[in-house]
Scaffold this motif. Structure first.
Motif, PDB file in Angstrom:
ATOM      1  N   ASN A  24       0.847  -1.193   0.000  1.00 13.58           N
ATOM      2  CA  ASN A  24       0.000   0.000   0.000  1.00 13.58           C
ATOM      3  C   ASN A  24       0.881   1.240   0.000  1.00 13.58           C
ATOM      4  OD1 ASN A  24       0.871   0.471   2.644  1.00 13.58           O
ATOM      5  ND2 ASN A  24      -0.872  -0.603   3.533  1.00 13.58           N
ATOM      6  N   LEU A 105      -3.477   6.778   6.417  1.00  9.83           N
ATOM      7  CA  LEU A 105      -3.708   5.548   5.650  1.00  9.83           C
ATOM      8  C   LEU A 105      -4.525   4.549   6.454  1.00  9.83           C
ATOM      9  CD1 LEU A 105      -3.295   3.618   3.346  1.00  9.83           C
ATOM     10  CD2 LEU A 105      -1.185   2.882   4.425  1.00  9.83           C
ATOM     11  N   PHE A 157      -5.208  -6.393  -3.977  1.00 11.30           N
ATOM     12  CA  PHE A 157      -3.950  -5.757  -3.566  1.00 11.30           C
ATOM     13  C   PHE A 157      -2.810  -6.246  -4.447  1.00 11.30           C
ATOM     14  CE2 PHE A 157      -6.075  -4.873   0.412  1.00 11.30           C
ATOM     15  CZ  PHE A 157      -5.371  -3.846   1.030  1.00 11.30           C
ATOM     16  N   LYS A 199     -12.452  -3.515  -6.181  1.00 10.36           N
ATOM     17  CA  LYS A 199     -11.629  -2.370  -5.776  1.00 10.36           C
ATOM     18  C   LYS A 199     -10.168  -2.763  -5.855  1.00 10.36           C
ATOM     19  CE  LYS A 199     -10.149   0.000  -1.570  1.00 10.36           C
ATOM     20  NZ  LYS A 199     -10.584   0.791  -0.413  1.00 10.36           N
ATOM     21  N   LYS A 201      -6.460  -1.672  -4.500  1.00 13.55           N
ATOM     22  CA  LYS A 201      -5.599  -0.844  -3.649  1.00 13.55           C
ATOM     23  C   LYS A 201      -4.381  -0.452  -4.470  1.00 13.55           C
ATOM     24  CE  LYS A 201      -5.846   0.273  -0.203  1.00 13.55           C
ATOM     25  NZ  LYS A 201      -6.324   1.519   0.347  1.00 13.55           N
ATOM     26  N   ASN A 231      -4.774   5.851  -1.864  1.00 15.15           N
ATOM     27  CA  ASN A 231      -4.561   6.397  -0.515  1.00 15.15           C
ATOM     28  C   ASN A 231      -3.790   7.725  -0.512  1.00 15.15           C
ATOM     29  OD1 ASN A 231      -4.672   3.171   0.735  1.00 15.15           O
ATOM     30  ND2 ASN A 231      -5.762   4.830   1.758  1.00 15.15           N
ATOM     31  N   GLU A 254     -11.220   6.720  -5.455  1.00 20.09           N
ATOM     32  CA  GLU A 254     -11.080   6.786  -3.998  1.00 20.09           C
ATOM     33  C   GLU A 254      -9.742   7.398  -3.594  1.00 20.09           C
ATOM     34  OE1 GLU A 254     -12.102   3.123  -2.041  1.00 20.09           O
ATOM     35  OE2 GLU A 254     -10.956   3.640  -0.237  1.00 20.09           O
ATOM     36  N   ASP A 356     -16.419  -2.271   1.257  1.00 16.98           N
ATOM     37  CA  ASP A 356     -15.086  -2.887   1.301  1.00 16.98           C
ATOM     38  C   ASP A 356     -15.023  -3.916   2.414  1.00 16.98           C
ATOM     39  OD1 ASP A 356     -14.318  -1.107  -0.606  1.00 16.98           O
ATOM     40  OD2 ASP A 356     -12.910   0.002   0.649  1.00 16.98           O
ATOM     41  N   HIS A 358     -11.653  -6.539   4.034  1.00 18.54           N
ATOM     42  CA  HIS A 358     -10.366  -7.254   3.920  1.00 18.54           C
ATOM     43  C   HIS A 358     -10.543  -8.743   4.189  1.00 18.54           C
ATOM     44  CE1 HIS A 358      -6.978  -4.103   4.160  1.00 18.54           C
ATOM     45  NE2 HIS A 358      -8.083  -3.407   4.044  1.00 18.54           N
ATOM     46  N   ARG A 411       0.852  -1.027  14.257  1.00 16.41           N
ATOM     47  CA  ARG A 411       0.970  -1.315  12.832  1.00 16.41           C
ATOM     48  C   ARG A 411       2.024  -0.383  12.246  1.00 16.41           C
ATOM     49  NH1 ARG A 411      -3.820  -0.803   8.252  1.00 16.41           N
ATOM     50  NH2 ARG A 411      -2.377  -0.725   6.508  1.00 16.41           N
TER      51      ARG A 411
HETATM   52  O1  GKR Z   1      -4.801  -2.319   4.765  1.00 18.37           O
HETATM   53  O2  GKR Z   1      -3.348  -1.626   3.313  1.00 18.37           O
HETATM   54  C1  GKR Z   1      -4.419  -1.540   3.879  1.00 18.37           C
HETATM   55  C2  GKR Z   1      -5.364  -0.457   3.464  1.00 18.37           C
HETATM   56  O3  GKR Z   1      -4.716   0.431   2.639  1.00 18.37           O
HETATM   57  C3  GKR Z   1      -5.930   0.250   4.664  1.00 18.37           C
HETATM   58  O4  GKR Z   1      -4.905   0.652   5.528  1.00 18.37           O
HETATM   59  C4  GKR Z   1      -6.781   1.443   4.298  1.00 18.37           C
HETATM   60  O5  GKR Z   1      -7.170   2.109   5.461  1.00 18.37           O
HETATM   61  O6  GKR Z   1      -8.296  -0.138   3.274  1.00 18.37           O
HETATM   62  C5  GKR Z   1      -8.071   1.141   3.621  1.00 18.37           C
HETATM   63  C6  GKR Z   1      -8.510   2.136   2.584  1.00 18.37           C
HETATM   64  O7  GKR Z   1      -9.483   1.890   1.909  1.00 18.37           O
HETATM   65  O8  GKR Z   1      -7.910   3.213   2.479  1.00 18.37           O
END
Ligand code: GKR
Ligand code: MG
Length: 431
Positions: A24, A105, A157, A199, A201, A231, A254, A356, A358, A411
């Motif tokens: 990400n 993020l 992803f 979607k 990322k 992001n 987004e 969304d 995960h 994290r």
């Molecule tokens: O888990 O890598 C991730 C996502 O990028 C997350 O941190 C984001 O907060 O899923 C999220 C988003 O839609 O921005």
């Protein structure tokens, strides 16, 4: 007045579960994702449960607020909110306003959202208790279901095949760094879950490569709504260049550029509606967006940091008033969060897009009966009392053991990425 249904005890158990090496804007996921499991027990032995963030500051805030619930009725949500707000004043903010270098993020790390996050953590567990005591599913406590099932989208992803530190065998998804691999990932995910929208990322590979990925998806899945989420890792100029290359393909765009001003600059030149989980993350930011003429047209909410299920219902009314779309954001999570989200979304008339989740990236569970089953990308709204799911205490003990052993307490996708590439700065916007 203390009754047999008064709250006697609050238990918080931190857990950790496997999380794949997902790329990400901030870097890459660590091998273990953290959550907390909340149990609120009444004097008569009923237990309401919930799932929330599991980083150290959240655990400290939950521990600080928990004693405030002793003696409270499970129905006293307003009083719970008052007590939590009084006890858990927002902690001191860092210069950037967020913990560590993570900007927005991972909205779960917003320090300023501590009160809303703790309220949400307790609210859902108290609603679970209310439902159990009255034989009603949470969706009924929220006004009743306006839909029988809630649609979710495939959340793709870019990723490496394996974590650098090899803490466990590689996940079954393999590497995703090319358009072909991305289509294969989507085929696998849609094959397993039946999702009807997709979607991606983004914000991690060069933007042209990510645009090529979206075009490959459009070709492989004609008619399926597509979204891309960098992001905020693209400049306004890059955001406008890429949206041109994706003409006619996107359902919404987004968080392409950083900040509400950046989003507003993109909105001025772009026909695709902008969505966010980064610049409208609380009611004050909602107002700012409204004051600016609503450059952001779709709010991706998340009950974990918006202050709970009832607060998200209030947000939905506001979205309706301002003619904005509403859908849901997600971080790495297990089934309790997913079920809470499902009750909420079933109660909200204004849900305009598939949510969304995960969930496909996790392979573990903490609820009895194991992993939740999707049908055509949707989850049926539970009809059993409360949340409709119960804790698997053996799984809870195992996941808590993971937490004890994994050593992760915050994290930190940036630090993790530096293990792969010591020169990675994480500077944003990167492209
Ligand atoms: O888990 O890598 C991730 C996502 O990028 C997350 O941190 C984001 O907060 O899923 C999220 C988003 O839609 O921005
Ligand atoms: Mg997002």
């Amino acid at each position: 007045m203390i009754t047999s249904h008064s709250i006697r005890h609050v238990r918080i158990t931190p857990i950790a579960f496997r999380d794949p090496p997902l790329l990400n804007a901030a870097g890459i996921h660590e091998p273990w994702a953290l959550r907390s499991i909340i149990e609120i027990e009444t004097a008569s032995g009923w237990i309401g449960i919930n799932e929330s963030y599991g980083d150290q500051p959240m655990l400290e805030a939950l521990a600080k607020a928990a004693p405030a619930l002793t003696g409270l009725s499970p129905w006293a949500l307003n009083e719970m909110e008052r007590r939590v707000a009084a006890l858990v004043a927002p902690l001191t903010q860092t210069a950037s306003g967020f913990l560590g270098q993570h900007i927005s993020l991972a909205p779960g790390t917003h320090v300023a959202k501590t009160v809303a996050k703790v309220i949400s953590a307790f609210e859902v567990a108290m609603l679970d208790l209310q439902g159990q005591l009255n034989g009603a599913p949470i969706v009924d406590l929220l006004g009743g279901a306006v839909r029988e099932s809630v649609p979710f989208s495939a959340y793709l992803f870019y990723k490496y095949a394996e974590h650098i530190d090899k803490p466990y065998p590689p996940d079954p998804w393999g590497e995703t760094l090319t358009p072909e691999q991305l289509v294969a990932q989507a085929q696998r995910m849609i094959g397993q879950y039946g999702f009807q929208s997709i979607k991606l990322k983004a914000g991690t590979l060069p933007p042209e490569e990510e645009a090529a990925g979206v075009r490959a998806l459009a070709q492989a899945f004609p008619g399926k709504p597509l979204r891309i989420d960098p992001n905020g890792n693209w400049t306004v100029e890059t955001s406008l260049k890429i949206v041109q290359q994706l003409r006619g393909l996107l359902e919404y765009y987004e968080d392409p550029a950083p900040g509400l001003e950046g989003m507003a600059a993109v909105a001025r030149e772009c026909e695709v509606p902008l969505a966010t989980n980064m610049v409208v993350t609380d009611f004050a930011e909602f107002r700012r967006n409204a004051d600016m003429g609503c450059p952001v047209k779709i709010v991706l909410s998340d009950h974990h940091y918006w202050g709970g299920l009832r607060a998200t219902q209030r947000l939905s009314t506001l979205c309706q008033t301002f003619d904005l779309g509403l859908s849901m954001h997600s971080n790495s999570h297990l089934g309790i969060s997913l079920v809470a989200m499902t009750h909420l979304c079933a109660s909200v008339p204004q849900l305009t897009y598939a949510c969304d989740t995960h969930y496909p990236w996790q392979d573990d569970e903490v609820i009895e009966g194991g992993r939740l089953q999707f049908d055509q990308g949707s989850l049926k709204v539970p009809t059993a009392p409360g949340l409709g799911v119960t804790l698997d205490y053996e799984a809870l003990a195992r996941l808590h053991d993971n937490y004890q052993r994994c050593g992760i307490r915050f994290r930190d996708d940036l630090a993790q990425m530096r293990k792969y590439d010591p020169s990675f700065t994480g500077a944003q916007p990167r492209f």
